[in-house]
Write a protein that holds these residues in place. Structure first.
Motif, PDB file in Angstrom:
ATOM      1  N   ALA A 168      -1.771  -1.808   6.920  1.00 38.70           N
ATOM      2  CA  ALA A 168      -0.357  -1.897   6.575  1.00 38.70           C
ATOM      3  C   ALA A 168       0.438  -0.847   7.351  1.00 38.70           C
ATOM      4  CB  ALA A 168      -0.157  -1.699   5.073  1.00 38.70           C
ATOM      5  N   GLN A 170       3.831   0.916   7.068  1.00 39.46           N
ATOM      6  CA  GLN A 170       4.912   1.102   6.099  1.00 39.46           C
ATOM      7  C   GLN A 170       5.870   2.238   6.444  1.00 39.46           C
ATOM      8  OE1 GLN A 170       2.297   1.451   2.655  1.00 39.46           O
ATOM      9  NE2 GLN A 170       2.784  -0.653   2.052  1.00 39.46           N
ATOM     10  N   ASP A 171       5.477   3.076   7.394  1.00 37.78           N
ATOM     11  CA  ASP A 171       6.382   4.142   7.825  1.00 37.78           C
ATOM     12  C   ASP A 171       5.963   4.619   9.216  1.00 37.78           C
ATOM     13  OD1 ASP A 171       4.202   5.997   7.490  1.00 37.78           O
ATOM     14  OD2 ASP A 171       4.738   6.203   5.365  1.00 37.78           O
ATOM     15  N   ASP A 174       2.373   5.604  10.010  1.00 40.26           N
ATOM     16  CA  ASP A 174       1.389   4.545  10.234  1.00 40.26           C
ATOM     17  C   ASP A 174       1.369   4.072  11.690  1.00 40.26           C
ATOM     18  OD1 ASP A 174       0.526   4.461   7.564  1.00 40.26           O
ATOM     19  OD2 ASP A 174       2.184   3.138   6.997  1.00 40.26           O
ATOM     20  N   ASN A 237      -2.273  -7.582   8.787  1.00 41.80           N
ATOM     21  CA  ASN A 237      -0.924  -7.171   8.406  1.00 41.80           C
ATOM     22  C   ASN A 237       0.090  -7.428   9.517  1.00 41.80           C
ATOM     23  OD1 ASN A 237      -0.951  -5.284   5.705  1.00 41.80           O
ATOM     24  ND2 ASN A 237      -2.891  -5.185   6.801  1.00 41.80           N
ATOM     25  N   LEU A 239       4.153  -6.172  10.474  1.00 40.54           N
ATOM     26  CA  LEU A 239       5.377  -5.429  10.204  1.00 40.54           C
ATOM     27  C   LEU A 239       6.537  -6.222  10.800  1.00 40.54           C
ATOM     28  CD1 LEU A 239       7.004  -2.912   9.331  1.00 40.54           C
ATOM     29  CD2 LEU A 239       6.497  -1.942  11.595  1.00 40.54           C
ATOM     30  N   THR A 302       5.093  -6.826   5.775  1.00 40.95           N
ATOM     31  CA  THR A 302       5.879  -5.679   5.331  1.00 40.95           C
ATOM     32  C   THR A 302       7.259  -5.741   5.969  1.00 40.95           C
ATOM     33  OG1 THR A 302       3.930  -4.261   5.109  1.00 40.95           O
ATOM     34  CG2 THR A 302       6.078  -3.165   5.304  1.00 40.95           C
ATOM     35  N   PRO A 304      10.448  -3.663   6.750  1.00 39.25           N
ATOM     36  CA  PRO A 304      10.833  -2.250   6.733  1.00 39.25           C
ATOM     37  C   PRO A 304      12.153  -2.039   5.997  1.00 39.25           C
ATOM     38  CG  PRO A 304      11.241  -3.212   8.896  1.00 39.25           C
ATOM     39  CD  PRO A 304      10.499  -4.242   8.093  1.00 39.25           C
ATOM     40  N   ASP A 305      12.235  -0.958   5.234  1.00 37.47           N
ATOM     41  CA  ASP A 305      13.505  -0.659   4.570  1.00 37.47           C
ATOM     42  C   ASP A 305      14.473  -0.029   5.580  1.00 37.47           C
ATOM     43  OD1 ASP A 305      12.730   2.019   4.881  1.00 37.47           O
ATOM     44  OD2 ASP A 305      12.061   2.215   2.807  1.00 37.47           O
ATOM     45  N   PHE A 308      13.288   3.224   7.322  1.00 39.40           N
ATOM     46  CA  PHE A 308      12.236   3.004   8.322  1.00 39.40           C
ATOM     47  C   PHE A 308      12.846   2.380   9.581  1.00 39.40           C
ATOM     48  CE2 PHE A 308       7.783   0.837   8.943  1.00 39.40           C
ATOM     49  CZ  PHE A 308       7.597   1.593  10.087  1.00 39.40           C
TER      50      PHE A 308
END
Length: 341
Positions: A168, A170-171, A174, A237, A239, A302, A304-305, A308
């Motif tokens: 994953a 996630q930021d 990673d 995964n 992104l 995922t 990203p917010d 991110f």
């Protein structure tokens, strides 16, 4: 006497049949208006069932053949049948191939054609279409005829590129040290390094085995390619980084185009725009379908917010600083593109 009479009737019938058949043959090589039929070979590197080729089959070919009154015939050469991207692009340039749908292979000579693939430039498909189908899209292509002898007809979509990996993402932590396969293109490699990755350039044909053997941890491509190439078997995964948008463009050899009648030219221009617009729609719809398919294969997505996303964009900023120093038009062009959101 009856036999002779019967033979005479048969001979007349045969003669009439022969005349009718010869008449049909002459009509098949020319239109009802007397114009000689011209064949348009159109080449691309996509698989037969990719939205690009679906649009060519369902929109471009029937529109051109019908609305030209039979004076134009279309032959579609998909899946690199007429060579890889550079080969068929050169074929269109020198006139051995009438049309093609390349990516941005021409950017080495025509600098502005690299701009659509600059990182984090587009937010979504509506933004892409607004920019590429408007005045800016014309500005990007304005040197193609003069420098390469090809006429741009319409922009179409390959899609937003995203990172897949075996963990994953996630930021930013990673991404740090992640062994990422990217195309051997300077801007791609530079972006990967700025994001903290260890970039390994390699041909697309080697990606599956590299992922399977863990030579690399991940790769970047639109998810349609992830699905079509079967990489979901060795990736867990995705992104949804949308770090670059990859467009394609319908082009035609300028000399061939200028040798057509005004009606034929208008037909090709109209059909190109119609097919490209249809393909954009197919690409947007295919993303949802591809995401559903991949999720069914246990691939986790995922999104990203905002924080991110901003960190990734900030990391890529040195590329823009370099572009602005290198090209006196770059900063203004980027501002105008972002203003279209």
């Amino acid at each position: 006497m009856k036999l002779k009479k019967g033979l005479g009737v048969m001979m007349v019938a045969a003669l009439l049949s022969s005349l009718l058949l010869s008449g049909c043959g002459s009509q098949s090589s020319s239109s009802s208006s007397g114009e000689k039929t011209k064949t348009i070979k159109i080449a691309n590197y996509f698989a037969k069932d990719h939205p690009q080729n679906v649009a060519l089959r369902e929109k471009f070919k029937p529109m051109v053949e019908k609305e030209s009154g039979g004076t134009l015939k279309v032959q579609i050469y998909d899946n690199s049948t007429l060579g890889a991207e550079k080969e068929f692009y050169d074929g269109v340039r020198n006139g051995t191939i009438e049309m093609g749908i390349p990516g941005l292979i021409m950017q080495a000579d025509i600098e502005k054609m690299a701009v659509p693939e600059w990182p984090f430039l587009f937010k979504d498909y509506e933004h892409v279409k607004k920019v590429l189908n408007g005045p800016i899209g014309k500005e990007l292509t304005e040197d193609m005829e003069k420098k390469h002898g090809v006429k741009p007809l319409a922009w179409s979509a390959n899609g937003f590129r995203m990172f897949s990996s075996n963990k994953a993402l996630q930021d930013m932590n990673d991404l740090k040290g992640l062994r990422m396969r990217m195309p051997n293109i300077p801007n791609y490699i530079k972006l990967g390094k700025l994001l903290g990755m260890n970039v390994t350039p390699m041909p697309i044909s080697e990606v599956f085995s590299a992922l399977e053997q863990k030579v690399v941890d991940g790769q970047d491509n639109p998810v349609a390619t992830l699905r079509a190439s079967g990489w979901y078997e060795v990736q867990s995964n995705v992104l949804e980084s949308k770090h670059m948008f990859s467009p394609n463009i319908y082009i035609i050899n300028s000399k061939f185009f200028n040798g057509l009648s005004k009606k034929q030219q208008k037909v090709i221009e109209k059909a190109s725009k119609s097919a490209a617009d249809y393909e954009f729609g197919l690409m947007e719809k295919s993303y949802d379908a591809d995401k559903k398919f991949l999720s069914g294969k246990n691939v986790k997505f995922t999104t990203p917010d905002a924080a991110f996303e901003k960190k990734m964009e900030d990391a890529a900023q040195p590329m823009y600083d370099e572009f602005y120093k290198q090209y006196d038009w770059a900063e203004d062009l980027v501002k105008r593109i972002k203003a279209e959101q």
